[in-house]
Design a protein around this motif. Structure first.
Motif, short mmCIF file in Angstrom:
data_model
loop_
_atom_site.label_atom_id
_atom_site.label_comp_id
_atom_site.label_asym_id
_atom_site.label_seq_id
_atom_site.Cartn_x
_atom_site.Cartn_y
_atom_site.Cartn_z
N TRP A 275 0.83 -1.21 0.00
CA TRP A 275 0.00 0.00 0.00
C TRP A 275 0.87 1.26 0.00
O TRP A 275 0.55 2.24 -0.68
CB TRP A 275 -0.96 0.01 1.20
CG TRP A 275 -2.22 -0.73 0.92
CD1 TRP A 275 -2.61 -1.93 1.43
CD2 TRP A 275 -3.27 -0.33 0.01
NE1 TRP A 275 -3.83 -2.29 0.91
CE2 TRP A 275 -4.26 -1.34 0.04
CE3 TRP A 275 -3.46 0.77 -0.81
CZ2 TRP A 275 -5.42 -1.27 -0.73
CZ3 TRP A 275 -4.62 0.83 -1.58
CH2 TRP A 275 -5.58 -0.17 -1.53
N LEU B 50 0.86 4.08 -2.92
CA LEU B 50 0.38 5.43 -2.66
C LEU B 50 1.49 6.48 -2.63
O LEU B 50 1.28 7.62 -3.01
CB LEU B 50 -0.37 5.48 -1.32
CG LEU B 50 -1.68 4.70 -1.28
CD1 LEU B 50 -2.36 4.85 0.07
CD2 LEU B 50 -2.63 5.21 -2.36
N LEU C 261 3.20 9.95 7.50
CA LEU C 261 2.84 11.31 7.93
C LEU C 261 3.94 11.98 8.76
O LEU C 261 3.67 12.87 9.54
CB LEU C 261 1.54 11.25 8.74
CG LEU C 261 0.34 10.67 7.99
CD1 LEU C 261 -0.84 10.49 8.91
CD2 LEU C 261 -0.04 11.55 6.81
N ILE D 245 -4.83 14.38 3.00
CA ILE D 245 -4.12 14.52 4.28
C ILE D 245 -2.66 14.90 4.04
O ILE D 245 -2.12 15.80 4.69
CB ILE D 245 -4.21 13.21 5.09
CG1 ILE D 245 -5.64 12.98 5.55
CG2 ILE D 245 -3.28 13.23 6.29
CD1 ILE D 245 -5.89 11.65 6.22
N PHE E 55 -6.30 10.13 1.62
CA PHE E 55 -4.93 10.11 2.10
C PHE E 55 -4.10 11.20 1.42
O PHE E 55 -3.30 11.89 2.05
CB PHE E 55 -4.32 8.74 1.85
CG PHE E 55 -3.14 8.47 2.72
CD1 PHE E 55 -3.31 8.21 4.07
CD2 PHE E 55 -1.85 8.49 2.21
CE1 PHE E 55 -2.22 7.98 4.88
CE2 PHE E 55 -0.77 8.27 3.02
CZ PHE E 55 -0.95 8.00 4.36
N THR F 291 -7.74 6.48 -0.83
CA THR F 291 -6.55 7.01 -1.49
C THR F 291 -6.64 8.51 -1.68
O THR F 291 -5.71 9.26 -1.40
CB THR F 291 -6.37 6.32 -2.87
OG1 THR F 291 -6.48 4.94 -2.68
CG2 THR F 291 -5.06 6.65 -3.49
N SER G 110 -11.50 1.77 -1.20
CA SER G 110 -10.04 1.88 -1.32
C SER G 110 -9.68 3.13 -2.10
O SER G 110 -8.76 3.87 -1.76
CB SER G 110 -9.45 0.68 -2.06
OG SER G 110 -9.80 -0.50 -1.44
#
Lengths: 564, 95
Positions: free
Chosen positions: A222, A226, A314, B83, B80, B77, B73
């Protein structure tokens, strides 16, 4: 080497496993033979081994570069090379180690080979995409080699910070393109693993029955999926900046150089977790097997992997405390950095608790795992010194940072890689290596490691900056000892590789699990057949249930003893 | 496993109207960039870009027809990414 492993319980005596044709003798697709059976294969095991060959090649290259750097630093003034060469060498050492070794090593080799086996299936979900990932990796490597020759190798460090990476006349563009392509390879592998885990698990295997190594690959995948695009775009922006002067990072045109650092670390800090999470997965497999005891806190380890993946994404700006960032950001990112230490500590606690009152059997993989826990813990704890904004200001960009991240990346991921090599070597090749030599090599590597990096902590505290070609004479002793440590460490690593290579010649042949593992990959022969299992594997209710293994070990000799 | 036989045909009219929405949103992005909204400029630009990306993924890439897991999902994404960008503004907004 009879006698070395005679206490190890195995499945020996099972004719079905002993008389299987291995995947080495069964090309997939079947129409290809010879080298074509490798270069055009869609078999996840062969692809994993092709990654292994390429990754170990780059690892050795980067070790040699590292040795040259440390030799240069052993005495004040020019020792081996000029300053420009030194700049190029530390850049290449960083780029190769990070992008060609540490990031892909465990997922690409061990993930490819073992993930489908651990979940009881015969391949990854996208086998052709898997092969494409390998070719992209190789293409990235070829471009990186080209960049050495045209206009000179880059001298920016692996971070390619602006404004220097935009203004330098060395070949930044090509190296950045190579990293871009490697990023694509990494993303495709991540995508493949996520899909495989969702769609290809054997019937009856729920999420809480997946082995922890596979879980760690899932969490990693993941992050790969990402975070990598952010790096890809950032690297493209450097090329745009160099070619067209787009001004994104140029204050004269309304841009912001600190923005580059944000974008770079937005990927590159999560990348640290791409590097370490699979390593933690490896250790979570090895410790219970050689403690003959179920892993302590399975669910806590699963959750901490996912928590590390999220929280680790983060905290990137703790690399930038001295960049002129706002105080609010410094506070927030410093706080979050401390938060991410918690799930890492949960894992260390779980590994140690697993060994507590276990029936410990010392083997090279366990020995290397113990080295991992020790070195990684030092790396993690010194990370808190850097995560705290106040102390960070003092040691930022000094040798303290170099020592810290080598403890995490090399003491952590590197040693997990060595442990994984020793643990799954019999699975890959059906051969056992010489144990005593493996211990000697691991001890040399660890001792060399300590002598190499501990002086760097001290040098950093004394104020010696990183990446400097030359230094004040007061730092000479520390650098000299660090150089000696580097030689010992390199000798240990080469001995380790030679020992593994010699197993092909002298190593005892085995056909079944030599360790007494409980996860599914050990239900198949060593090396496995093309479709991984001789008979459909049975999904265990819990992946770390050693009852059957212990029962077999307690049987009288001749009915289930060791292979020796 | 995936149902191979399933196909999702969308009418040209629908696809064309999505294209028009995307073009209109692009026009809006250009327009709003010329109006001084202070630090809100960047938020508007990101919001519009996210909406555009969502349209492309949902309609052109057929995510609309996928299961809840895939859709969530995808939304996670986007969330995220928001964020990540939001965290960057801890720096820029308070510098």
């Amino acid at each position: 080497m009879p006698g070395l492993i005679e206490n190890l319980p195995t499945n020996s005596g099972d004719n079905k496993l002993e008389n299987t044709i291995s995947f080495y003798k069964t090309p997939s697709p079947a129409r290809f033979t010879g080298i074509g059976a490798w270069l055009l294969t869609t078999d996840h095991k062969r692809i994993g081994l092709m990654y292994m060959a390429a990754i170990i090649f780059w690892f050795v290259v980067a070790i040699i570069l590292g040795i040259l750097i440390r030799t240069e630093l052993m005495s004040v003034g020019t020792t081996l090379m000029e300053a420009e060469t030194y700049n190029a060498l530390f850049t290449l050492h960083g780029v190769i180690m990070i992008f060609f070794f540490v990031i892909p090593a465990i997922p690409a080799i061990f993930g490819n080979f073992l993930l489908p086996m651990q979940i009881g299936t015969d391949d990854v979900f996208f086998p052709k995409l898997n092969l494409l990932s390998w070719y992209l990796y190789m293409l990235g490597g070829v471009l990186a080699i080209f960049s050495l020759f045209a206009d000179g190798p880059p001298d920016t460090g692996w971070t390619f910070y602006v404004p220097f990476s935009v203004s330098t006349h060395t070949n930044v563009g090509l190296t950045v393109t190579a990293a871009f392509i490697l990023g694509m390879s990494s993303m495709l592998t991540g995508l493949n693993f996520i899909t495989t885990l969702h769609r290809m698990r054997m019937k009856g295997m729920g999420w809480m029955q997946i082995p922890l190594f596979s879980w760690s690959l899932y969490a990693t995948a993941w992050v790969q999926l990402l975070a990598t695009p952010v790096l890809s775009i950032t690297l493209l922006l450097i090329i745009f900046e160099r070619l067209f002067g787009s001004g994104m990072f140029d204050p004269n045109k309304g841009g912001d150089p600190v923005l580059y650092q944000h974008l770079f670390w937005m990927y590159s800090h999560p990348a640290v977790y791409i590097m370490i999470l699979p390593g933690m997965g490896v250790i979570s497999e090895i410790i219970p097997v050689f403690s003959r005891k179920s892993i302590f806190g399975y669910k806590a380890i699963v959750l901490s992997s996912m928590a590390i993946a999220v929280a680790g994404s983060l905290v990137w700006a703790h690399h930038m405390f001295t960049s002129g960032m706002s105080d609010v950001a410094v506070f927030v990112f410093s706080f979050l950095t401390f938060v991410v230490a918690i799930p890492s500590a949960i894992k260390v606690f779980s590994w140690v608790s697993t060994m507590y009152r276990g029936s410990i059997l010392m083997t090279p993989p366990l020995f290397l795992s113990l080295c991992f826990i020790y070195l990684f813990s030092i790396g993690g704890l010194t990370g808190l010194v850097l995560g705290a904004a106040g102390t960070n200001i003092q040691v930022h960009d000094t040798h303290f940072v170099v020592a810290h991240f080598h403890f995490v990346m090399f003491g952590g991921t590197g040693f997990a890689f060595f442990a994984a090599l020793h643990f799954w070597w019999p699975k890959f090749f059906g051969r056992l290596y010489h144990f005593k030599t493996a211990y000697v090599a691991a001890t040399l590597t660890t001792m060399g490691f300590m002598l190499h990096y501990i002086p760097m902590f001290v040098l950093g505290m004394q104020g010696m900056p990183r990446r400097y070609y030359d230094y004040l004479s007061q730092f000479e002793t520390g650098n000299f000892f660090a150089g000696i440590g580097a030689y010992i460490m390199a000798a240990g690593i080469f001995l380790m590789f030679i020992n593994l290579a010699l197993s092909f010649k002298n190593g005892e042949k085995i056909s079944q699990d030599p360790w007494g593992g409980s996860t599914l990959e050990w239900q198949s022969p060593c090396p496995p057949p093309l479709h991984n299992f001789v008979a459909p594997p049975t999904a265990p209710g819990y992946p770390y249930d050693f009852k059957a293994v212990i029962q077999k070990a307690n049987e009288p000799k001749g009915t289930g003893g060791g292979p020796s | 496993m995936i149902k191979e036989s399933e196909s999702h045909m969308q009418s040209y009219g629908k696809l064309f109207s999505i294209l028009l929405i995307l073009l209109a949103l692009t026009g809006f992005t250009v327009f709003i960039s010329r109006v001084d909204l202070g630090s809100a400029n960047i938020w508007v630009a990101i919001l519009v870009a996210s909406i555009k990306a969502s349209f492309v993924l949902l309609y052109f890439m057929h995510l609309k027809y996928e299961s809840f897991l895939i859709k969530s999902s995808f939304l996670a994404t986007i969330g995220f990414l928001a964020i990540l960008i939001g965290f960057m503004f801890w720096d820029i907004a308070f510098r």
